[in-house]
Each structure stands twice: as structure tokens, then as C-alpha cells.
Design an enzyme around this catalytic site. Sequence first.
Site, PDB file in Angstrom:
ATOM      1  N   VAL A   1       0.859  -1.179   0.000  1.00  0.00           N
ATOM      2  CA  VAL A   1       0.000   0.000   0.000  1.00  0.00           C
ATOM      3  C   VAL A   1       0.894   1.228   0.000  1.00  0.00           C
ATOM      4  O   VAL A   1       1.856   1.315   0.777  1.00  0.00           O
ATOM      5  CB  VAL A   1      -0.924   0.017   1.233  1.00  0.00           C
ATOM      6  CG1 VAL A   1      -1.822   1.245   1.192  1.00  0.00           C
ATOM      7  CG2 VAL A   1      -1.774  -1.249   1.283  1.00  0.00           C
TER       8      VAL A   1
ATOM      9  N   ASP B   1     -13.026 -10.689   7.635  1.00  0.00           N
ATOM     10  CA  ASP B   1     -11.655 -10.495   8.095  1.00  0.00           C
ATOM     11  C   ASP B   1     -11.551  -9.241   8.959  1.00  0.00           C
ATOM     12  O   ASP B   1     -10.633  -8.445   8.820  1.00  0.00           O
ATOM     13  CB  ASP B   1     -10.709 -10.388   6.888  1.00  0.00           C
ATOM     14  CG  ASP B   1      -9.245 -10.564   7.287  1.00  0.00           C
ATOM     15  OD1 ASP B   1      -8.993 -11.173   8.342  1.00  0.00           O
ATOM     16  OD2 ASP B   1      -8.362 -10.081   6.556  1.00  0.00           O
TER      17      ASP B   1
END
Length: 922
Positions: A679, A808
Site C-alpha cells: 500500500v 476479516d
Amino acid sequence: MSSEPISGHHLVLLSLLCLVCHSSSQSDQLQPLLKFKSALSNSNSQVFKTWNGETPICNFTGIVCGSDDSVKEINLSQQQLVGTLPFDSICSLQSLEKISLGTNLLYGNISNHLSNCTHLQYLDLGQNFFSGEVPDLSPLTQLKFLNLNLSGFSGKFPWKSLENLTGLAFLSLGDNPFDKSPFPLEVLKLQKLYSLYLSNCSIEGKIPEEIGNLTLLESFELSDNYLVGEIPVGITKLTKLQMLELYNNELSGILPGGFRNLVNLSWFDVSNNSLEGDLSELRSLTKMESLQLFENSFHGTIPEEFGEFKFLTQFSIYDNKFTGELPARIGSWANFQYIDVSENFLTGSIPPDMCKMGKMEKFLMLENNFTGGLPENYAGCSSLLRLRVSNNSLSGRVPDGIWSLPNLRMIDLALNQFEGQVPPNIGEAKSLAQLLLGNNQFSGELPEEITKVTSLVEIELLSNQFSGKIPSRIGELKKLSNLHLQDNIFSGAIPESLGSCTSLDEINLAGNSLSDQIPASLGSLPSLNSLNLSTNKLSGEIPASLSSLKLSLIDLSNNMLIGRVPQPLILMAYSDSFAGNPGLCADGRKDLRPCSPVSHKSGQLKVAVYCFIAGAVVLLLSLSGFLIVKLRQNDDKSPMNRGFSWDVKQFHVLKISEDEVIRSLKQENIIGKGGSGNVYKVVLRCGEQLAVKHMWKSEPDSGSWRSSRSSAAILPKGKSQWREYEAEVAALSSLRHMNVVKLYCSITSEDSNLLVYEYMPNGSLWDRLHTYQKIEMDWNVRYDIAVGAARGLEYLHHACDRPVIHRDVKSSNILLDEEMKPKISDFGLAKIVQTGKAMDSSHVIAGTYEDAMALVDCSITKDAQEEAVEVLSIAVHCTMKVPALRPSMRMVVKMLEEIEPKSLAEIVIDKKGENGNSYGKS
């Protein structure tokens, strides 16, 4: 044998010998106890303050000795003990008869050294955090009391070893994740049992008829298991039963004949099964205090005898098929606490005296066919917390005193034929959070005094005949989340102060006669998700301030609005959001007229501009080879070096250039690494900050990109990544919620995928709690993060057209913006649920950890620790082993909001969560 008298020196020697023997005995017992203390060295130091070589053993805290000074009992329950138990030492105390260590923080395995405690009569290890299997218990033949409830043990329970424990009178093994097994027949041989608790320990199959052999049973609990079939007739032999709980199973059939023999029964709960038939077998059980029959298929009338039950305090039969009238005197004898007869086919009038003793808290009779009015008696029921009679055929005026009851949190009178006005004394209802009056015949003005009820969270007055102005000081309701006033006769202007209701999530004022302009102050509502002002007489231009809102719904149709529609609102709107406003205009939208006509000259200008742009593109393409080579030389680590074309799909309005994004994907801009890729933080020339996740479509071949990574194993294989990418795009592209991270666009090439998100400057919750980036967070900040994350999940589960399951959720996937507001991220494992599948759960959780204060972060101030424990309790509920026992996210949000720290209002839970098994169970 000598008949000589014992001389004086003989007595001295004998005394010395006794002292020596006593000292030896004390020494033998001291070492095991000191070893026990050492194993629990992290525990409450006050407990072991007396445990030293100077204090006599029998004066140790929690130690009880017999007449011979031998240790008989260790009583240290609820002492915040932490550590593992050295049973090899404990069981070397030869005279030990009792070990009471329940409700502590003990953990680890228990070895077979427990088998050396052969004199043990009492063993309590309940409510701890042990692991592994329960050891063989067969050597403990003297045992009379065994409590392992909620102790953490798992695996296969040694049922066979219970055969030797024929003296057991109390057996509690519930709330442990044991392996599934049929009802243990070994238990049927324990004929001295008076209390048997086997709830929530994975027992399946049928209850055996031989249960009737346990004739001394007073308390029998088998709830939260996998039981099927009928309740056996054998159970009717247990005439000493005072408590029988079988809720949350799959039992069927009718109550067995002879059930009326259980004349001592006072607590009976068979809720959430598939039972049927009538209640005739219960009509003679006059000692009944709590009767829980909800969520079954019982039918017939409520026996008239129930009205004479003089001990009845709790009565819950919702979601069945009962007909007829309620007994007129029901609940009029004892300190009646609540009634829930919702979702049946009951008729007649409401019994008048259920609050006769002044203790009634919950009055729940929604979704039936009751007629008549609300009895005047309830106007003085100051103990009342919830009043819900919606969806009946009730009529008349509501007694004035009901509106001002001091503890009332919810008034739900919707879907009836009530009439009259809301009186000014509603301003005295200081606890009121929800006012639900929709679909009635209420009329008159909404009194200004309602703005004094600052606890209000939800006002629903839709489809009535309310008139006059909306109270001008409505902005004083700082906790107001939902305001639904649609389909009434309200007139005048929308109060400017409405923009001060900073908690507002939904505003619906449609179908009234409101006039004047839309207040610009509405644009300052940070949480607003839905705005419906349609079908009124609003005029003027749409305020530009509304462009800053993050709306999932906007409807301004059928008004008298004029001017240009702000461009951001067009992108949020549906096709008919602005219909019926002839004075509105917008460029490039079919349902609205263009704002400026296209002239011949302007057309020529556009052609010229397009030609210029085309020429520039040709020039750029001719230089592309040079640029690519240069890029490879200057930044060999960028995915741009792959040389493929890029496809952009936008989901939110953002003026970005994919080229500018791609050029920023450099090693120095990495802000995170995870299982699905790197990221990057990207800062555009315009100042906008973005977060960009890069994912390969297939496993990249060797080269500078792969070799530059610190660990190639961070990226999984291509197929898995492609599935994660598709899941994330599918889940996030259509989502619009302030607590879900915003996906601006996707950028794809032949072998790479880029997901462009809003940038969250405070990183993840995990970072702020555990890494070098951790910061001090007070309780209000932590609570707001918990509620915000729950609201995001509630939106995913309940508010989307096709519910989304994240799969998640963890602290590293909860991101924090500049104001520490949370947003759920990383939808790589998300699944979209097919429309029509149930997403709600109405079960209330049975059982939780009773001494959780020891688990609370010590940095949380003492005055907030009780609230933290309540949040922890909700978290425990959410992780129950049986999925059906976990609350829905809608219920979680409401339970969290009910905790009400200083900054938030109390919101009541929905009708099916209010009474289910709540008495002493959580």
C-alpha cells in the site's frame, strides 16, 4: 505393660514430641502452599500477603484447617488469580477436601495430578481460562460438588469417569466447547444429583426417558445444545424440579402428558425450539415465577388460571400462534417485571393491572389484534422502561401521564388508530430515546417542549396528521439520529437549527407542506446518510453546502427549487431525485434541462479544443518510447516499468490522472505491506492524499519489482490475489457509509491491479494500540471507535441491497482518519450475500464472564471501567461458539449505544432481544 504413673519429665518429653510432630506437619503443608503461591505470582498481591513463613498456615487467607491443623479447604474464588495450577503440589495435601478457585484468570492444562486429590469432596474451577481436555475424574470418588462451568476446557469430555462419582450432588459442566456427544448416560447413574447444568456443551440427540431416575433434581438445565425430538415423559417424574431450562435447541412435539405433576416448578424456559400444542399442562403450576415460551409454535388460548399465578414476574411468549384474550388479572399479584406477548394473534383488551405493584419495566404487546385503548392505570407506572404496542388495532387517546414517565426509554405506538395530540408534558420524559408514533391519527402541533428531551435518538411520526411548524429549537437534540416526519401536514420553514443535530443519520420530511429554502446548515451534518425533502413547497436554490455530505440517498423531487444542481449531488442521486422541479438544471443529465444552451460558436470552440487535445495526445504517444526507457532508468521499482495500458473505473468523483498515481508507486512511498500487496501513499499535485493498493493478477516474473521486495512470500499466488481484487471491488464499489473506507477507483492493466482509496492519516487501530506508533487513547475515543466500526458492519449486513460479509474484521483492518473516526477496510475476503438470505438474529446470549474487570486496560480511568466491562461483555457475546447465539450487528450497535458514555444517547434493543433469557443469564 507397666502400671507406673507417667512422671513429670515424661510429660515434658511427650509435649516436646507433639511439638516436633506438629512442626513437621506444618512444614510438610507449607511447601505445597508456597509453590501454589509462586505459580500465581502475578495475582492480586493482597491475597497472598499472609502467605509467609511467619504466619501459621491456618491463618493464611483462604485456608481452612481441621481440628488437627491439617489443611481442609482452599477458598480463593473471585480473587483475580492469574497463572497455572500446580495440582501435583496441591494434591499432596493429604487432608484436602475442598478447592474453590472459580471466577479467576487461571489458564493452562490440568494434568492427571488431580487424580491424587482422593479426599476431595468439592471442586470449583468454573469461569476460568483453562485449555485442553478435562483429565480422568474417576479417582475422585468422594466428590459431591463439581463445577467446571465456563472454564475453557475443550475436546472430548471423560463422561465414563463419572460412573465412579456416585456421591455427586451438584454437577455443572456447561458453557465449554466440548466435542459433540449424545446425552451422557453415565449421568443417569448419579441419583444423588439435585443440580445438573449441561447447557452449551455440545450435547446432541434426544433426552433419554431415564432422566426420570434423577428424582432429587431441583435444577436441570440443558439449553444451547443440539437436542432433537420430544421432551420425554420421564421428565414428569422429577416432581422436585424448581428450574427447567431447555431453550435454544431443536425440540419438537407437545409438552408431555403429566407435566402438570411438576408442581414446584417456578422457572421454566423452552424458548427457541419447535414445540407446539397448547398450555393446558401448565395451568396448575401455581408456583411459576418466570415462564419463557417464545419462538415456538404453541397455539390455543392462554389459560385463565395464569391470571391467578401469585408469584409470576416474567412472562414471555412472543412469536407463537396464540389466540384469544389475555387473562384480565395477569401480572397483578407479585412484583411483575415484564410481559412480551408480541407476534401472536391475541385479541381483546390490554390487562389493566400489570403495574399494580409499581415494578413493571417492559410492556411489549406488538403485532397482535388487541383493541380498545391504553388503560389509564399505566399513566402512573414510573418504573416502566419500554412501552411497545405497535401494529395492533388500539385506538383512543393516550393517557397524558404516559408521555412524561421519568424512566421510559421507548414509546412505540405505531400502526394503530390512536388519536389526539402529543402534550407539552413530554418535555418531562428525560430518559426517552425513541418516540415511534407512525401510522396513527395523531394531530395538532408538535410541542416545542419536545426539544427538552435531549436523550432523544429517534423520532418517527410518519403518516399522521401533525400540523404546524417543526419546533424551532429542534437543534437542541444533539443525540438525534433519525428524524422521520414524512406524510403529515407540517408547514413553514425547515428550522435552521436542524443543522445543529450533529448525530443525524437520516432526515425524511417528505410529503408535507414545508416552504421557504433548504437550510444551508444541513450541509454541516457530518453523519448524514439519507436526506428526503421530496413533495413539499421548498423554493430557492439547492445550497452548495450539501455537496460536502456523504449521502447514500438524496431526494428533493416535487418541490419548487431553481438553479443549477451542485455537481457532487448529481453523482449521489438516483434518476428521479430532482424530478418535479422545473426550475432546476444540470449539464449532461437527461432528466434535467441543461443549464446553458449550446450555440454554434461554442460548438466550434469545443471542436477546436478537442483537436488541440488530440494533437497533444499524438505528440505524447510519439515520445512514449523515450519516456518508458527514462522511467525504467530513473525508477526501476515502479510497476509502470511493465509497459502495459491502464483501464480506469471510477466509483466516486475524484479528478485524478492514472499516470500521476502510477508514477507515485515508489519504494519510499510504501506505508503498508500485507497478504494482498503493498500500500502506497500518493499525494497528487492538487494536494489530495490517496492510499493505493497494488496487486498482481499473476505471479510476477523475476525482475526489479520482485527483487526489490524484502520478502517475496508477502504476495500470494496470482489466482488468490485476483479473487481478492474482484471481491474488494465488488464489495466496495457501491458502498456509501462514513465508517467504510471509500474506494475512489480501480486501475487495471494486463497483469496488475491498483485500488485507489481515501487516505487515512492515523493508520490502523492495530498501529495505534500496539506498534511504535501507539498513542494514548482515552475511553471516549476507544468507545467511539468501537461504535463506529460496529455501525460500519451494521451497514454492510443490514443496509445494503445485497448484504456484505467482511470475513476479516480485525484491528489492522480498521483505519482511522484525522479525527480518529474508524473506517472498515480490506475487503479481499468479503462475500456478497444473495438477496433474501436472513441476516438478523434475535437471540439473547446466555452466559458471560462475571469478573471481567481484571481484563480492562489499566490506563482506562476508573470511572469508565464499568462501561469498558460492558463493551467487553458484548464482545464475548459476539464470539459465542454457536453462531445462532451471536447477536446481529444491528443488535450489537444498539447494545453499544445503550451503554451511553457521557457523549452518546441510550438506544434500546429491538423487540426480540429485550427479554429473551435475560434474567440472570448475562
